[in-house]
Design an enzyme around this catalytic site. Structure first.
Site, PDB file in Angstrom:
ATOM      1  N   CYS A   1      25.370  35.252  43.106  1.00  0.00           N
ATOM      2  CA  CYS A   1      25.836  34.469  44.258  1.00  0.00           C
ATOM      3  C   CYS A   1      24.680  33.652  44.834  1.00  0.00           C
ATOM      4  CB  CYS A   1      26.426  35.383  45.313  1.00  0.00           C
ATOM      5  SG  CYS A   1      25.207  36.509  45.969  1.00  0.00           S
TER       6      CYS A   1
ATOM      7  N   PHE B   1      31.744  42.311  40.098  1.00  0.00           N
ATOM      8  CA  PHE B   1      31.297  42.691  38.750  1.00  0.00           C
ATOM      9  C   PHE B   1      29.836  42.370  38.478  1.00  0.00           C
ATOM     10  CE2 PHE B   1      32.202  38.197  37.823  1.00  0.00           C
ATOM     11  CZ  PHE B   1      31.104  37.885  37.041  1.00  0.00           C
TER      12      PHE B   1
HETATM   13  P1  NAD Z   1      36.492  39.252  42.846  1.00  0.00           P
HETATM   14  O1  NAD Z   1      36.739  38.703  44.191  1.00  0.00           O
HETATM   15  O2  NAD Z   1      37.387  38.837  41.740  1.00  0.00           O
HETATM   16  O3  NAD Z   1      36.547  40.860  42.866  1.00  0.00           O
HETATM   17  C1  NAD Z   1      35.834  41.595  43.819  1.00  0.00           C
HETATM   18  C2  NAD Z   1      36.600  42.861  44.128  1.00  0.00           C
HETATM   19  O4  NAD Z   1      37.885  42.516  44.645  1.00  0.00           O
HETATM   20  C3  NAD Z   1      36.829  43.739  42.913  1.00  0.00           C
HETATM   21  O5  NAD Z   1      36.521  45.064  43.249  1.00  0.00           O
HETATM   22  C4  NAD Z   1      38.298  43.548  42.599  1.00  0.00           C
HETATM   23  O6  NAD Z   1      38.910  44.720  42.104  1.00  0.00           O
HETATM   24  C5  NAD Z   1      38.908  43.178  43.930  1.00  0.00           C
HETATM   25  N1  NAD Z   1      40.053  42.270  43.801  1.00  0.00           N
HETATM   26  C6  NAD Z   1      40.236  41.322  42.846  1.00  0.00           C
HETATM   27  N2  NAD Z   1      41.396  40.669  43.069  1.00  0.00           N
HETATM   28  C7  NAD Z   1      41.942  41.206  44.174  1.00  0.00           C
HETATM   29  C8  NAD Z   1      43.135  40.939  44.909  1.00  0.00           C
HETATM   30  N3  NAD Z   1      43.989  39.991  44.547  1.00  0.00           N
HETATM   31  N4  NAD Z   1      43.378  41.669  46.011  1.00  0.00           N
HETATM   32  C9  NAD Z   1      42.533  42.639  46.405  1.00  0.00           C
HETATM   33  N5  NAD Z   1      41.389  42.936  45.734  1.00  0.00           N
HETATM   34  C10 NAD Z   1      41.083  42.226  44.638  1.00  0.00           C
HETATM   35  O7  NAD Z   1      34.963  38.937  42.509  1.00  0.00           O
HETATM   36  P2  NAD Z   1      34.186  39.187  41.132  1.00  0.00           P
HETATM   37  O8  NAD Z   1      34.692  38.207  40.127  1.00  0.00           O
HETATM   38  O9  NAD Z   1      34.172  40.612  40.793  1.00  0.00           O
HETATM   39  O10 NAD Z   1      32.692  38.814  41.556  1.00  0.00           O
HETATM   40  C11 NAD Z   1      32.176  37.510  41.516  1.00  0.00           C
HETATM   41  C12 NAD Z   1      32.249  36.858  42.874  1.00  0.00           C
HETATM   42  O11 NAD Z   1      31.521  37.651  43.809  1.00  0.00           O
HETATM   43  C13 NAD Z   1      31.600  35.492  42.909  1.00  0.00           C
HETATM   44  O12 NAD Z   1      32.425  34.650  43.666  1.00  0.00           O
HETATM   45  C14 NAD Z   1      30.263  35.733  43.587  1.00  0.00           C
HETATM   46  O13 NAD Z   1      29.724  34.616  44.245  1.00  0.00           O
HETATM   47  C15 NAD Z   1      30.656  36.794  44.556  1.00  0.00           C
HETATM   48  N6  NAD Z   1      29.493  37.538  45.027  1.00  0.00           N
HETATM   49  C16 NAD Z   1      29.060  37.260  46.275  1.00  0.00           C
HETATM   50  C17 NAD Z   1      27.938  37.889  46.775  1.00  0.00           C
HETATM   51  C18 NAD Z   1      27.440  37.569  48.150  1.00  0.00           C
HETATM   52  O14 NAD Z   1      26.508  38.215  48.582  1.00  0.00           O
HETATM   53  N7  NAD Z   1      28.010  36.622  48.870  1.00  0.00           N
HETATM   54  C19 NAD Z   1      27.259  38.816  45.978  1.00  0.00           C
HETATM   55  C20 NAD Z   1      27.742  39.099  44.699  1.00  0.00           C
HETATM   56  C21 NAD Z   1      28.880  38.440  44.231  1.00  0.00           C
END
Ligand code: NAD
Length: 489
Positions: free
Chosen positions: A286, A154
């Site tokens: 992140c 997100f």
């Molecule tokens: P999230 O893991 O909740 O969701 C990411 C994606 O996974 C979404 O598209 C969502 O629909 C899907 N998803 C959610 N729950 C799921 C499940 N149980 N099974 C399968 N798919 C599922 O992450 P978020 O809250 O959208 O984003 C924030 C996180 O992303 C933070 O932890 C941040 O650090 C990380 N992030 C990391 C980087 C990096 O480069 N390492 C970059 C941006 C964000």
């Protein structure tokens, strides 16, 4: 569900160059700024994914055989369109994600930079050729994988999709994008603009949804590679599931980034960098500073950080966090640390923005005397909060940094080259900063962490992405008459 009161048109899937709906289940897209309903997003099923994969497969033959110098022309035009529509795109990002307008502009500008890099791909993948024996040549070409899928988080509705779209498509792949269901609006606009730039139908597709569609992507036999960006918990799920289905996978996870501040650090520069790193995008990066390891007596610098933090005003130069649940989670970390003995120097709990009382705001928070065993010291808070952990010396500071399960970024603030060198060598993170609070590598350098911040080989952006999005074809060529040889292999 009635869609009359929506501020944006209903979000749609984009399959084979057409926006489609008709999915039964949907979810509301909520504005972090004021809690209002912005739109609704379809929760797609296997049926929509099958259609998208079929459209991508149908487009692959022609797209993958289009010369790369022609493929990049689409992205030159697309970059110009992004520049032309910068304000509109940034406003969209701001509304669905809650970050400030300036931050949203910076996000779209980063998408433009990522696209510029993809336009340089022809110079980077020209391959290799060599006469390996008399009259016998070997050549190597980078060939696309086929249909690939990208799953987004997100926090960057525009930029994170651009970590993958330009590079993967310029390299000849066709794509299924699954945006975060919390911020799905930008991806529809991305699809429209790619079409306007001349991208053939089916090369780029969007399938919206949640867990169900992510699992279907990991299982789909027509998808060759999956990239994921999100939390560590889901990155592990996706990496395990996609690779167990024999797909190539790169899954970027969460982070807990440490900034080590030495007594010789430049006070003003350190204070402004630490504050900007922890509060930019409301701490939902992140690469955000989350823990600061204060070495020795740096109380004057901590005082300056508090002064800087007080200048960060919710609703003005500080955006909202993504949801009510996120605000509650962040505030709970602060309250629990306080109960365990930490000292809240600047308190962002209970922040309210006049006119946006239903928005999800947390003010900047500086919390001192956090100990390494506290949850706020170990876990990803993902809010505008800096937890200060005290250390006696650099070795102890590095031990604290090294003990983190994550490993996205680590920075040191010092005027000593020797100290900086030690941190560069010993910090256990993929991206290191020296006097830089958000050490994001710029193109052509690649982005990617270590440890539980990334699963898979290589990085997703920059030159490293070439290995992920392509496979090498090795061809041995012999022309008998000229070579006067019948060498067999
Ligand atoms: P999230 O893991 O909740 O969701 C990411 C994606 O996974 C979404 O598209 C969502 O629909 C899907 N998803 C959610 N729950 C799921 C499940 N149980 N099974 C399968 N798919 C599922 O992450 P978020 O809250 O959208 O984003 C924030 C996180 O992303 C933070 O932890 C941040 O650090 C990380 N992030 C990391 C980087 C990096 O480069 N390492 C970059 C941006 C964000």
């Amino acid at each position: 569900m009635s869609t009359t009161a929506l501020q944006f048109p209903e979000v749609k899937n984009y399959i084979g160059g057409k926006f489609t709906n008709g999915v039964k289940r949907s979810m509301e897209v909520i504005s972090p700024i004021d809690g209002s309903i912005l739109s609704v997003v379809p929760m797609s099923t296997q049926t929509e994914l099958d259609a998208a994969v079929a459209a991508a497969q149908a487009a692959f033959e022609a797209w993958s055989h289009t010369p790369i110098k022609e493929r990049v022309q689409v992205f030159y035009r697309y970059k110009t369109l992004m520049e032309k529509n910068l304000k509109e795109l940034a406003t969209l990002v701001q509304k669905e994600n809650g970050k400030t307008y300036d931050e949203a502009v910076a996000e779209v500008e980063k998408s433009i930079e990522l696209t510029e890099f993809a336009c340089s791909m022809p110079q980077l993948v020209s391959g290799q050729i060599m006469e390996v024996s008399r009259g016998v040549e070997c050549r190597i070409d980078h060939k696309p994988l086929g249909v690939v899928a990208c799953i987004g988080p997100f926090n960057f509705p525009h930029m994170v999709p651009h970590w993958t779209i330009p590079n993967a498509l310029v390299l000849g792949n066709c794509m299924i994008m699954k945006p975060s269901e919390q911020v799905p609006i930008s991806s529809n606009r991305i699809a429209e603009m790619l079409k306007e730039a001349g991208l053939p139908d089916g090369v780029f597709n969007v399938v919206n949804g949640d867990k169900e569609i992510v699992e279907a992507i990991c299982d789909h036999p027509g998808i060759q590679a999956v990239s994921f960006v999100g939390s560590t918990k889901i990155a592990k799920v996706v990496y395990r599931r996609a690779t167990s289905n024999l797909k190539r996978c790169l899954a970027l996870g969460g982070a807990k980034n440490h900034l080590i501040v030495m007594p010789d650090a430049h006070p003003e520069m350190t204070a402004t960098n630490v504050t900007a790193s922890m509060s930019g995008c409301a701490g939902q990066r992140c690469m955000a500073a989350s823990a600061m390891v204060a070495v020795g007596n740096i109380d004057p610098i901590i005082q300056k950080i508090c002064d800087e933090a007080r200048k960060v005003i919710p609703g003005k130069n500080l955006g909202a966090v993504i949801s009510k649940a996120a605000r509650e989670r962040i505030e709970k970390y602060i309250t629990e640390a306080e109960k365990a003995g930490a000292k809240v120097l600047v308190d962002g709990r209970g922040a309210k923005v006049a006119g946006h009382e239903n928005g999800f705001y947390v003010g900047p928070t500086v919390i001192d005397f956090v100990t390494p065993d506290m949850a706020i010291a170990k876990e990803e808070v993902f809010g505008p909060v800096i937890a200060i952990i005290r250390a006696n010396n650099l070795d102890d500071a590095l031990k604290i940094e090294n003990s983190s399960e994550y490993g996205n970024a680590a920075s040191v603030f010092t005027q000593s080259g020797g100290i900086a060198r030690q941190v560069m060598e010993k910090a256990s993170a993929g991206m290191i900063g020296v006097n830089i609070g958000v050490p994001v590598p710029r193109e052509p350098f690649s982005f990617g962490g270590w440890n539980d911040s990334k699963f898979g080989v290589g990085d997703l952006t920059g030159e490293s992405s070439i290995e992920f999005w392509t496979q090498l074809k090795k061809t041995s060529i012999k022309w008998n008459p000229e070579g006067k040889t019948n060498w067999m292999s």
